[in-house]
Motif scaffolding. Structure first.
Motif, PDB file in Angstrom:
ATOM      1  N   TRP A  36       0.870  -1.115   0.182  1.00  0.00           N
ATOM      2  CA  TRP A  36       0.113   0.006  -0.025  1.00  0.00           C
ATOM      3  C   TRP A  36       0.991   1.306  -0.006  1.00  0.00           C
ATOM      4  CZ3 TRP A  36      -0.435  -4.230   3.312  1.00  0.00           C
ATOM      5  CH2 TRP A  36      -1.559  -4.995   3.002  1.00  0.00           C
ATOM      6  N   TYR A  37       0.491   2.389  -0.799  1.00  0.00           N
ATOM      7  CA  TYR A  37       1.056   3.419  -0.757  1.00  0.00           C
ATOM      8  C   TYR A  37       1.213   4.316   0.556  1.00  0.00           C
ATOM      9  CZ  TYR A  37      -3.184   6.648  -0.163  1.00  0.00           C
ATOM     10  OH  TYR A  37      -4.000   7.190   0.376  1.00  0.00           O
ATOM     11  N   ASP A  38       0.368   4.045   1.555  1.00  0.00           N
ATOM     12  CA  ASP A  38       0.518   4.641   2.581  1.00  0.00           C
ATOM     13  C   ASP A  38       0.881   4.175   3.654  1.00  0.00           C
ATOM     14  OD1 ASP A  38      -1.709   3.094   2.711  1.00  0.00           O
ATOM     15  OD2 ASP A  38      -3.064   4.715   3.564  1.00  0.00           O
ATOM     16  N   ASP A  39       1.522   2.809   3.640  1.00  0.00           N
ATOM     17  CA  ASP A  39       1.963   1.877   4.633  1.00  0.00           C
ATOM     18  C   ASP A  39       3.531   1.798   4.768  1.00  0.00           C
ATOM     19  OD1 ASP A  39       1.883  -0.610   6.531  1.00  0.00           O
ATOM     20  OD2 ASP A  39       3.084  -1.078   4.763  1.00  0.00           O
ATOM     21  N   PHE A  40       3.915   1.631   5.867  1.00  0.00           N
ATOM     22  CA  PHE A  40       5.239   1.246   6.038  1.00  0.00           C
ATOM     23  C   PHE A  40       5.271   0.259   7.293  1.00  0.00           C
ATOM     24  CE2 PHE A  40       5.727   5.808   7.640  1.00  0.00           C
ATOM     25  CZ  PHE A  40       5.951   5.440   9.078  1.00  0.00           C
ATOM     26  N   TYR A  41       4.162   0.013   8.099  1.00  0.00           N
ATOM     27  CA  TYR A  41       3.891  -1.154   8.869  1.00  0.00           C
ATOM     28  C   TYR A  41       4.134  -2.450   8.398  1.00  0.00           C
ATOM     29  CZ  TYR A  41       2.473  -3.688  12.782  1.00  0.00           C
ATOM     30  OH  TYR A  41       2.527  -4.853  13.927  1.00  0.00           O
ATOM     31  N   PHE A  42       3.318  -2.791   7.477  1.00  0.00           N
ATOM     32  CA  PHE A  42       3.062  -4.179   6.790  1.00  0.00           C
ATOM     33  C   PHE A  42       4.174  -4.315   5.883  1.00  0.00           C
ATOM     34  CE2 PHE A  42      -1.135  -3.459   8.306  1.00  0.00           C
ATOM     35  CZ  PHE A  42      -1.487  -4.417   9.105  1.00  0.00           C
ATOM     36  N   HIS A  43       4.837  -3.228   5.258  1.00  0.00           N
ATOM     37  CA  HIS A  43       6.131  -3.613   4.653  1.00  0.00           C
ATOM     38  C   HIS A  43       7.280  -4.257   5.500  1.00  0.00           C
ATOM     39  CE1 HIS A  43       4.415  -1.019   1.486  1.00  0.00           C
ATOM     40  NE2 HIS A  43       5.543  -1.227   0.572  1.00  0.00           N
ATOM     41  N   ALA A  44       7.312  -3.821   6.823  1.00  0.00           N
ATOM     42  CA  ALA A  44       8.292  -4.530   7.807  1.00  0.00           C
ATOM     43  C   ALA A  44       7.885  -5.912   7.814  1.00  0.00           C
ATOM     44  CB  ALA A  44       8.039  -3.840   9.287  1.00  0.00           C
TER      45      ALA A  44
ATOM     46  N   LYS B 175      10.576  -9.022   6.425  1.00  0.00           N
ATOM     47  CA  LYS B 175      11.023 -10.324   7.409  1.00  0.00           C
ATOM     48  C   LYS B 175      10.962 -11.315   6.446  1.00  0.00           C
ATOM     49  CE  LYS B 175       9.900  -8.179  11.969  1.00  0.00           C
ATOM     50  NZ  LYS B 175       9.340  -6.956  11.462  1.00  0.00           N
ATOM     51  N   GLN B 176      10.211 -11.440   5.394  1.00  0.00           N
ATOM     52  CA  GLN B 176      10.014 -12.690   4.740  1.00  0.00           C
ATOM     53  C   GLN B 176      10.871 -12.702   3.453  1.00  0.00           C
ATOM     54  OE1 GLN B 176       5.698 -13.743   4.290  1.00  0.00           O
ATOM     55  NE2 GLN B 176       5.237 -12.108   5.710  1.00  0.00           N
ATOM     56  N   ILE B 177      11.298 -11.790   3.069  1.00  0.00           N
ATOM     57  CA  ILE B 177      12.311 -11.890   1.883  1.00  0.00           C
ATOM     58  C   ILE B 177      13.699 -11.269   2.160  1.00  0.00           C
ATOM     59  CG2 ILE B 177      10.055 -11.402   0.578  1.00  0.00           C
ATOM     60  CD1 ILE B 177      11.241  -8.578   0.148  1.00  0.00           C
ATOM     61  N   GLN B 178      14.590 -11.741   1.343  1.00  0.00           N
ATOM     62  CA  GLN B 178      15.960 -11.307   1.457  1.00  0.00           C
ATOM     63  C   GLN B 178      16.129 -10.142   0.730  1.00  0.00           C
ATOM     64  OE1 GLN B 178      18.571 -12.969   2.934  1.00  0.00           O
ATOM     65  NE2 GLN B 178      17.095 -14.038   3.964  1.00  0.00           N
ATOM     66  N   THR B 179      15.681  -9.890  -0.543  1.00  0.00           N
ATOM     67  CA  THR B 179      15.696  -8.530  -1.202  1.00  0.00           C
ATOM     68  C   THR B 179      15.513  -7.517  -0.480  1.00  0.00           C
ATOM     69  OG1 THR B 179      15.300 -10.106  -3.080  1.00  0.00           O
ATOM     70  CG2 THR B 179      15.285  -7.783  -3.489  1.00  0.00           C
ATOM     71  N   LYS B 180      16.172  -6.470  -0.566  1.00  0.00           N
ATOM     72  CA  LYS B 180      15.742  -5.111   0.027  1.00  0.00           C
ATOM     73  C   LYS B 180      14.503  -4.421  -0.581  1.00  0.00           C
ATOM     74  CE  LYS B 180      20.724  -3.984   1.565  1.00  0.00           C
ATOM     75  NZ  LYS B 180      21.719  -4.115   0.795  1.00  0.00           N
ATOM     76  N   ILE B 181      13.686  -3.990   0.356  1.00  0.00           N
ATOM     77  CA  ILE B 181      12.661  -3.394   0.142  1.00  0.00           C
ATOM     78  C   ILE B 181      13.033  -1.732   0.038  1.00  0.00           C
ATOM     79  CG2 ILE B 181      10.596  -2.161   0.976  1.00  0.00           C
ATOM     80  CD1 ILE B 181       9.674  -4.999   1.870  1.00  0.00           C
ATOM     81  N   CYS B 182      12.697  -1.166  -0.918  1.00  0.00           N
ATOM     82  CA  CYS B 182      12.920   0.257  -1.022  1.00  0.00           C
ATOM     83  C   CYS B 182      11.734   1.075  -0.871  1.00  0.00           C
ATOM     84  CB  CYS B 182      13.679   1.057  -2.413  1.00  0.00           C
ATOM     85  SG  CYS B 182      13.784   2.464  -2.790  1.00  0.00           S
ATOM     86  N   LEU B 183      11.514   1.863   0.092  1.00  0.00           N
ATOM     87  CA  LEU B 183      10.314   2.759   0.172  1.00  0.00           C
ATOM     88  C   LEU B 183      10.495   4.147  -0.415  1.00  0.00           C
ATOM     89  CD1 LEU B 183      10.441   2.330   4.288  1.00  0.00           C
ATOM     90  CD2 LEU B 183       9.025   0.945   2.482  1.00  0.00           C
ATOM     91  N   ASP B 184       9.048   4.536  -1.102  1.00  0.00           N
ATOM     92  CA  ASP B 184       8.916   5.512  -2.073  1.00  0.00           C
ATOM     93  C   ASP B 184       7.781   6.353  -1.481  1.00  0.00           C
ATOM     94  OD1 ASP B 184       8.433   7.372  -3.964  1.00  0.00           O
ATOM     95  OD2 ASP B 184       8.492   6.229  -5.555  1.00  0.00           O
ATOM     96  N   GLU B 185       6.669   6.194  -2.069  1.00  0.00           N
ATOM     97  CA  GLU B 185       5.376   6.566  -1.828  1.00  0.00           C
ATOM     98  C   GLU B 185       5.033   7.054  -0.380  1.00  0.00           C
ATOM     99  OE1 GLU B 185       5.646   4.541  -4.164  1.00  0.00           O
ATOM    100  OE2 GLU B 185       3.970   4.140  -5.687  1.00  0.00           O
ATOM    101  N   CYS B 186       5.342   6.045   0.425  1.00  0.00           N
ATOM    102  CA  CYS B 186       4.989   6.109   2.008  1.00  0.00           C
ATOM    103  C   CYS B 186       5.775   7.069   2.872  1.00  0.00           C
ATOM    104  CB  CYS B 186       4.961   4.709   2.648  1.00  0.00           C
ATOM    105  SG  CYS B 186       6.430   3.823   2.697  1.00  0.00           S
ATOM    106  N   ILE B 187       7.046   7.574   2.353  1.00  0.00           N
ATOM    107  CA  ILE B 187       7.770   8.062   3.176  1.00  0.00           C
ATOM    108  C   ILE B 187       7.476   9.690   2.816  1.00  0.00           C
ATOM    109  CG2 ILE B 187      10.102   8.821   3.804  1.00  0.00           C
ATOM    110  CD1 ILE B 187       9.495   5.973   4.508  1.00  0.00           C
ATOM    111  N   ARG B 188       6.888  10.396   3.550  1.00  0.00           N
ATOM    112  CA  ARG B 188       6.343  11.749   3.432  1.00  0.00           C
ATOM    113  C   ARG B 188       7.208  12.945   4.126  1.00  0.00           C
ATOM    114  NH1 ARG B 188       0.979  10.886   6.700  1.00  0.00           N
ATOM    115  NH2 ARG B 188       2.584   9.819   8.100  1.00  0.00           N
TER     116      ARG B 188
END
Ligand code: OSB
Ligand code: MG
Length: 367
Positions: free
Chosen positions: A217-225, A229-242
């Motif tokens: 979700w564009y407005d989420d960084f809780y469930f991105h965490a 935890k379930q993947i090795q590849t790094k997540i990059c945050l865009d939309e959700c960082i205001r």
């Protein structure tokens, strides 16, 4: 400095190539440009709000309205010391960060001009050249995508980012990796997936992607965490960082390991620097995102990208990838090594092409 005048214009510019993301296709841009005058100097800002409220809740018409009725009146005739004074002036207006950024960035540019220093230097930039990547939209066919990648790799770009969505993902990554096993490759989902897709996304680890940008979700960084935890590849945050506070909360949560900084998304250079600094404190690299900008926004992105924690190639690429004719002179070019040289002349370091801007202006208002 006292802001003597604020000019708003909307320009319409056809894109040289259509750009498709998980939220739609863009064939031309409607862009709000700001020009401010102070101390006998003129400086510009670009609003990166899109034609529709699909990337964020802002769009060019809301940005126009808020700038005209709320933001510009708060800045006009104010005696300010520089761009850092803008967030406080605009504080009463909630949100509308892209509209705020256009004005604030023009103030930073004017301050650099009046001090006779490059904008990059005023922002705290330390890098003389910036590494460049490209963002490649969803294509009509996989063959077309392969051709595009071929062209960009040959041009020297250091990182290829593929826009993806369900149905334009695993098979595409597989194909690209088969042909280019070693290139720096990433993907950007623009929020096209949900937690139920975690297993599928975890299987992308085999493609050795540099990162997966904003999968949920564009407005989420809780469930991105939860996903991280379930993947090795790094997540990059865009939309959700205001803002810098979001960046701190997200990094404390472990929502991602890389941040895409877009100066428009966070409300201006002051907050972009704050996000940069928080990430640096966490040992997390940032890179500069793009929003299909004209040369004005592009020049600002180049200046921002010169800050020390911009450690990964950004989505800041040559003018000709977007426009038959840009509105700055010279246009932005990228070397065969995939780098842009940060200008060393005062201000943005590229001249405004006023005649060109006049020719494509569809509405204007002076305050
Ligand atoms: O998510 O980075 C994004 C363009 C429009 C809206 C969102 C995004 C993008 C891009 C384009 O990826 C990057 C560029 O300007 O080249
Ligand atoms: Mg993105």
């Amino acid at each position: 400095m006292k802001i003597d005048a604020i000019h708003m214009r909307e320009v319409n510019m056809p894109l040289a190539f259509p750009f498709e993301t998980s939220f739609g296709v863009t064939t031309g841009r409607r862009i709000l440009l700001i020009e401010i005058e102070a101390e006998g100097l003129s400086a510009w800002g670009e609003c990166v709000a899109g034609e529709h409220p699909y990337f964020s809740d802002e769009m060019v018409d809301t940005a126009w309205h808020i700038t005209e009725t709320e933001l510009a009146p708060r800045l006009l005739n104010q005696e300010i010391s520089g761009g850092r004074d803008c967030p406080a002036l605009f504080e009463q207006v909630r949100g509308h960060r892209m509209a705020k950024a256009a004005l604030e960035n023009a103030v930073w540019e004017l301050d650099a001009l009046r001090q006779g220093i490059p904008l990059a230097k005023l922002l705290g930039g330390t890098q003389a050249t910036i590494p460049c990547g490209v963002s490649i939209g969803i294509q009509p066919t996989p063959e077309k995508l392969m051709e595009k990648i071929e062209t960009e790799v040959a041009a020297g770009y250091q990182r290829i980012k593929l826009k993806c969505k369900p149905g334009w993902d695993d098979k595409i990554f597989e194909m690209v990796r088969k042909r280019w096993p070693d290139i720096l490759l990433s993907c950007d989902a623009n929020s096209a997936y949900r937690l139920g897709d975690a297993e599928q996304i975890a299987a992308w680890d085999r493609f050795n992607l540099l990162m997966i940008e904003q999968p949920l979700w564009y407005d989420d960084f809780y469930f991105h965490a939860t996903l991280q935890k379930q993947i090795q590849t790094k997540i990059c945050l865009d939309e959700c960082i205001r803002n810098g506070r979001d960046a701190r909360a997200a990094l404390e949560l472990g929502s991602g390991k890389i941040i895409n900084v877009k100066v428009g998304r966070v409300g201006g250079f002051t907050e972009a620097i704050a996000v940069h600094d928080v990430a640096q404190e966490f040992g997390v690299p940032v890179w500069c995102g793009g929003m299909l900008e004209t040369g004005i926004g592009r020049a600002h992105n180049i200046a921002l990208s010169s800050l020390p924690n911009f450690l990964l190639p950004g989505d800041v690429s040559a003018s000709k990838r977007y426009w038959a004719q840009d509105i700055i002179e010279p246009e932005v070019t990228v070397s065969a090594k995939g780098e842009i040289t940060v200008p060393t002349t005062p201000g943005r370091g590229f001249e405004i092409q006023r005649d060109r801007i006049e020719a494509i202006t569809v509405r204007w208002r002076s305050l």
